[in-house]
Design an enzyme around this catalytic site. Structure first.
Site, mmCIF file in Angstrom:
data_model
loop_
_atom_site.group_PDB
_atom_site.id
_atom_site.type_symbol
_atom_site.label_atom_id
_atom_site.label_comp_id
_atom_site.label_asym_id
_atom_site.label_seq_id
_atom_site.Cartn_x
_atom_site.Cartn_y
_atom_site.Cartn_z
ATOM 1 N N ASP A 280 3.610 0.018 0.632
ATOM 2 C CA ASP A 280 3.410 0.995 0.339
ATOM 3 C C ASP A 280 5.562 1.107 -0.239
ATOM 4 O O ASP A 280 6.147 -0.172 -0.409
ATOM 5 C CB ASP A 280 3.926 1.931 1.221
ATOM 6 N N LYS B 284 -4.042 -0.643 -0.396
ATOM 7 C CA LYS B 284 -3.647 -0.169 0.510
ATOM 8 C C LYS B 284 -4.240 0.529 1.753
ATOM 9 O O LYS B 284 -4.264 0.482 3.204
ATOM 10 C CB LYS B 284 -2.100 0.935 0.037
#
Length: 73
Positions: free
Chosen positions: A47, A28
């Protein structure tokens, strides 16, 4: 910061493979760095919110962020 100095001469690498081995950097974070710092669209930042919306909209049934990223790409 120490790993950047020791392994990359103080520069932030522009490759997913080099970023994810740095302490505290996962896919991420690496996707955010690549996209914002280098303009490289290597993937999708997944996320909790992206995961929830992708599942709710029926775009994927996956729960693993890497698999959700692959499904969305």
């Amino acid at each position: 910061a120490q790993a950047l100095v020791a392994d990359h001469g103080g520069a932030v690498p522009a490759a997913m493979e080099q970023l994810v081995v740095l302490p505290g950097v996962g896919r991420k974070t690496a996707n955010v760095i690549l996209g914002n710092a280098f303009g490289i669209e290597a993937g999708i930042t997944v996320d909790t919110h992206v995961q929830r919306l992708a599942n709710r909209l029926g775009l994927t049934d996956e729960s693993d962020p890497v698999r959700i990223e692959q499904a969305l790409m």
